[in-house]
Design a protein around this motif. Structure first.
Motif, mmCIF file in Angstrom:
data_model
loop_
_atom_site.group_PDB
_atom_site.id
_atom_site.type_symbol
_atom_site.label_atom_id
_atom_site.label_comp_id
_atom_site.label_asym_id
_atom_site.label_seq_id
_atom_site.Cartn_x
_atom_site.Cartn_y
_atom_site.Cartn_z
ATOM 1 N N SER A 262 0.729 -1.173 -0.107
ATOM 2 C CA SER A 262 -0.105 -0.148 -0.036
ATOM 3 C C SER A 262 0.853 1.357 -0.094
ATOM 4 O O SER A 262 0.420 2.369 0.028
ATOM 5 C CB SER A 262 -0.906 0.062 1.188
ATOM 6 O OG SER A 262 -0.173 -0.162 2.508
ATOM 7 N N SER A 263 2.266 1.141 0.123
ATOM 8 C CA SER A 263 3.124 2.199 0.027
ATOM 9 C C SER A 263 2.875 3.074 -1.184
ATOM 10 O O SER A 263 2.662 2.572 -2.410
ATOM 11 C CB SER A 263 4.510 1.882 0.268
ATOM 12 O OG SER A 263 4.663 1.441 1.341
ATOM 13 N N SER A 264 3.301 4.400 -1.156
ATOM 14 C CA SER A 264 3.300 5.398 -2.396
ATOM 15 C C SER A 264 4.513 5.851 -2.199
ATOM 16 O O SER A 264 4.985 6.499 -1.310
ATOM 17 C CB SER A 264 2.205 6.556 -2.122
ATOM 18 O OG SER A 264 2.297 7.323 -3.182
ATOM 19 N N PHE A 265 5.284 5.794 -3.598
ATOM 20 C CA PHE A 265 6.534 6.183 -3.366
ATOM 21 C C PHE A 265 7.007 6.410 -4.991
ATOM 22 O O PHE A 265 6.558 5.884 -5.849
ATOM 23 C CB PHE A 265 7.497 4.953 -2.981
ATOM 24 C CG PHE A 265 7.323 3.431 -3.694
ATOM 25 C CD1 PHE A 265 7.793 3.221 -4.716
ATOM 26 C CD2 PHE A 265 6.453 2.574 -3.140
ATOM 27 C CE1 PHE A 265 7.860 2.104 -5.514
ATOM 28 C CE2 PHE A 265 6.273 1.402 -3.962
ATOM 29 C CZ PHE A 265 6.890 1.282 -5.091
ATOM 30 N N GLU A 266 8.199 7.065 -5.152
ATOM 31 C CA GLU A 266 8.982 6.911 -6.235
ATOM 32 C C GLU A 266 10.333 6.214 -5.959
ATOM 33 O O GLU A 266 10.871 6.259 -4.994
ATOM 34 C CB GLU A 266 9.464 8.325 -7.022
ATOM 35 C CG GLU A 266 8.096 9.207 -7.009
ATOM 36 C CD GLU A 266 8.821 10.711 -7.600
ATOM 37 O OE1 GLU A 266 9.529 10.797 -7.965
ATOM 38 O OE2 GLU A 266 7.836 11.548 -7.012
ATOM 39 N N PHE A 267 10.910 5.528 -7.168
ATOM 40 C CA PHE A 267 11.972 4.846 -6.995
ATOM 41 C C PHE A 267 13.134 5.067 -8.315
ATOM 42 O O PHE A 267 12.666 5.230 -9.203
ATOM 43 C CB PHE A 267 11.653 3.368 -7.249
ATOM 44 C CG PHE A 267 12.650 2.070 -7.113
ATOM 45 C CD1 PHE A 267 13.604 2.076 -6.244
ATOM 46 C CD2 PHE A 267 13.013 1.391 -8.171
ATOM 47 C CE1 PHE A 267 14.670 1.212 -5.807
ATOM 48 C CE2 PHE A 267 14.110 0.534 -8.139
ATOM 49 C CZ PHE A 267 14.820 0.295 -7.051
ATOM 50 N N ILE A 277 11.492 8.005 -2.829
ATOM 51 C CA ILE A 277 10.898 9.171 -2.090
ATOM 52 C C ILE A 277 9.464 8.758 -1.575
ATOM 53 O O ILE A 277 8.849 8.080 -2.365
ATOM 54 C CB ILE A 277 10.806 10.271 -3.282
ATOM 55 C CG1 ILE A 277 11.965 10.921 -3.532
ATOM 56 C CG2 ILE A 277 9.718 11.389 -2.421
ATOM 57 C CD1 ILE A 277 11.685 12.143 -4.477
ATOM 58 N N HIS A 278 9.449 8.424 -0.421
ATOM 59 C CA HIS A 278 8.458 7.746 0.519
ATOM 60 C C HIS A 278 7.304 8.911 0.545
ATOM 61 O O HIS A 278 7.574 9.867 1.285
ATOM 62 C CB HIS A 278 8.683 7.173 1.565
ATOM 63 C CG HIS A 278 7.550 6.512 2.335
ATOM 64 N ND1 HIS A 278 7.702 6.138 3.792
ATOM 65 C CD2 HIS A 278 6.429 5.905 1.864
ATOM 66 C CE1 HIS A 278 6.581 5.632 4.132
ATOM 67 N NE2 HIS A 278 5.905 5.480 3.038
ATOM 68 N N GLN A 279 6.287 8.796 0.019
ATOM 69 C CA GLN A 279 5.180 9.792 0.206
ATOM 70 C C GLN A 279 4.164 9.462 1.254
ATOM 71 O O GLN A 279 3.391 8.439 1.043
ATOM 72 C CB GLN A 279 4.419 9.876 -1.095
ATOM 73 C CG GLN A 279 5.380 10.373 -2.294
ATOM 74 C CD GLN A 279 4.877 10.093 -3.840
ATOM 75 O OE1 GLN A 279 3.786 9.374 -3.808
ATOM 76 N NE2 GLN A 279 5.429 10.556 -4.679
ATOM 77 N N THR A 280 4.061 10.159 2.481
ATOM 78 C CA THR A 280 3.156 9.937 3.407
ATOM 79 C C THR A 280 2.322 10.833 3.340
ATOM 80 O O THR A 280 2.384 12.011 2.883
ATOM 81 C CB THR A 280 4.064 9.557 4.752
ATOM 82 O OG1 THR A 280 4.515 11.082 5.086
ATOM 83 C CG2 THR A 280 5.142 8.787 4.514
ATOM 84 N N LYS A 281 1.260 10.659 4.418
ATOM 85 C CA LYS A 281 0.309 11.850 4.520
ATOM 86 C C LYS A 281 0.868 12.831 5.327
ATOM 87 O O LYS A 281 0.262 14.145 4.829
ATOM 88 C CB LYS A 281 -0.776 11.229 5.445
ATOM 89 C CG LYS A 281 -1.795 10.091 4.891
ATOM 90 C CD LYS A 281 -2.801 9.519 5.860
ATOM 91 C CE LYS A 281 -3.694 8.582 5.090
ATOM 92 N NZ LYS A 281 -4.647 8.092 6.041
ATOM 93 N N ARG A 282 1.842 12.973 5.958
ATOM 94 C CA ARG A 282 2.331 14.120 6.701
ATOM 95 C C ARG A 282 3.390 14.863 5.846
ATOM 96 O O ARG A 282 3.373 16.136 5.741
ATOM 97 C CB ARG A 282 3.082 13.355 8.195
ATOM 98 C CG ARG A 282 2.119 13.125 9.061
ATOM 99 C CD ARG A 282 2.919 12.671 10.305
ATOM 100 N NE ARG A 282 3.580 11.402 9.968
ATOM 101 C CZ ARG A 282 4.670 11.369 11.003
ATOM 102 N NH1 ARG A 282 4.696 11.604 12.122
ATOM 103 N NH2 ARG A 282 5.648 10.194 10.639
ATOM 104 N N GLN A 283 4.277 14.049 5.208
ATOM 105 C CA GLN A 283 5.215 14.610 4.378
ATOM 106 C C GLN A 283 5.884 13.611 3.393
ATOM 107 O O GLN A 283 5.818 12.299 3.574
ATOM 108 C CB GLN A 283 6.477 15.115 5.204
ATOM 109 C CG GLN A 283 7.025 14.279 6.086
ATOM 110 C CD GLN A 283 8.120 14.765 7.159
ATOM 111 O OE1 GLN A 283 8.429 15.938 7.168
ATOM 112 N NE2 GLN A 283 9.127 13.865 7.827
ATOM 113 N N SER A 316 5.474 4.900 -8.798
ATOM 114 C CA SER A 316 4.514 3.916 -8.573
ATOM 115 C C SER A 316 3.102 4.501 -8.987
ATOM 116 O O SER A 316 2.869 5.672 -8.879
ATOM 117 C CB SER A 316 4.379 3.647 -7.179
ATOM 118 O OG SER A 316 4.126 4.520 -6.177
ATOM 119 N N GLY A 317 2.174 3.746 -9.241
ATOM 120 C CA GLY A 317 0.645 4.178 -9.468
ATOM 121 C C GLY A 317 0.265 3.292 -10.744
ATOM 122 O O GLY A 317 1.048 2.570 -11.464
#
Length: 349
Positions: A262-267, A277-283, A316-317
């Motif tokens: 379920s992670s949102s990221f760029e690799f 680049i780990h995209q979280t709700k906070r930052q 990702s996506g």
């Protein structure tokens, strides 16, 4: 290198072969191509495989970022320098005409891997304008595809990795049990540019879920994939997979501990290291693998300006398809080199 002293034409100066070699090797590729016309001695030096290797080592040095560019397609083959994106220029097409499906699939040592139609590929050096064409197994545009391009130093061969998945159900999940007509098949092949042969890789225990270029670090391409589970095991694990070009096998390296399905990221790559680049709700967080192949993922968010970080890789996506090809295959990072796509002693790494 030869120790003899050579005399420059129309000059009273005497410079050794070694000094001329060291001066020329520091010049950019386009200047060297012009220098080959100065005299037979300079042409001999610049055409020497040892010189091509030394020049390639220089431009591959991470400190020489001014020699690294992005090549974009479509609708024009355009190169952009990393230091000044306004200093871009367009290339003439390496062939008379590409189809609307032309794609940029990978890069290694100044060679660009291009794909056109369903089974036509090219190795192209945009600096020297040399081009080599080869064919591959047929595929359908609706398939999911992962590509990788790298150099096997153990056999002095450039290799192309192509992974293709055909599925009739939701990406990343196994076929629903209540549907009678479902299919999901993946094939992996490697092309050896030296032998001009494709080979099928039998053992591929992974599931690709998106079109992507391999992220090249340590000389080999990397992807993020699902580990293939069988039977009634419903677990979905994301793993970092690379292709060992020498052994021609897929292998894994450690993940950052937050990487789940379920992670949102760029690799991609940042300063020569694997990066997320780990995209979280906070930052957004920037993670790099400090020591390649080791469980050394480190959050360096406090050390960088996250808003200005640009990594080479893919997001990702869901894949967005365009009439001229998928967006993941329209750009690549490369260096300008003298490496030839035709093989022989000058197709080196």
């Amino acid at each position: 290198m030869a120790k003899s002293v050579k005399e420059l034409p129309n000059s009273g100066m005497h410079l050794s072969y070694e000094i001329i070699f060291m001066i020329l090797v520091r010049l950019p590729t386009k200047s060297l191509l012009k220098m080959k016309r100065v005299c037979s001695q300079w042409r001999s030096i610049i055409s020497d495989p040892r010189f091509i290797k030394a020049h390639l080592d220089a431009v591959n040095d991470e400190r020489n970022n001014h020699l690294t560019r992005y090549l974009h397609w479509p609708p024009l083959m355009r190169s952009i320098g990393l230091e000044d994106e306004d200093q871009g220029y367009e290339y003439t097409f390496p062939v008379t005409k590409f189809s609307d499906n032309a794609e940029i699939l990978g890069s290694c040592n100044g060679l660009i891997l291009l794909g056109d139609d369903d089974r036509t590929y090219y190795l192209w050096n945009p600096s020297t304008r040399l081009l080599r064409k080869f064919d591959g197994p047929s595929l359908f545009r609706g398939e999911f595809r992962n590509f990788g391009f790298g150099y096997d130093s153990t056999t002095s061969a450039y290799k192309v990795v192509r992974i293709v998945r055909v599925t009739s159900h939701k990406v990343g999940l196994r076929p629903p049990e209540n549907k009678k007509y479902c299919y999901d098949a993946t094939s992996a092949n490697v092309y050896n540019c030296k032998t001009n042969r494709w080979k099928k890789i039998e053992d591929f225990p992974y599931v690709i879920f998106e079109n992507s270029q391999g992220v090249v670090v340590n000389g080999v391409p990397h992807w993020v994939m699902f580990r293939d589970h069988h039977g009634e095991d419903d677990a979905i694990d994301l793993v970092i997979v690379y292709f060992d070009l020498a052994e021609e096998k897929f292998k894994e390296i450690p993940n950052p501990n937050w990487l789940v399905h379920s992670s949102s990221f760029e690799f991609g790559v940042l300063d020569g290291r694997l990066c997320f680049i780990h995209q979280t709700k906070r930052q957004n967080e920037v993670w790099v693998m400090q020591e390649y192949g080791q469980d050394s993922w480190t959050d360096i968010s406090s050390e960088v300006d996250i808003d200005s970080v640009c990594i080479t890789g893919w997001k990702s996506g869901n894949t967005v398809m365009y009439s001229r090809g998928p967006k993941f295959f329209d750009a690549v990072r490369y260096v300008e080199s003298l490496v030839s796509p035709h093989g022989g002693s000058d197709m080196i790494g």
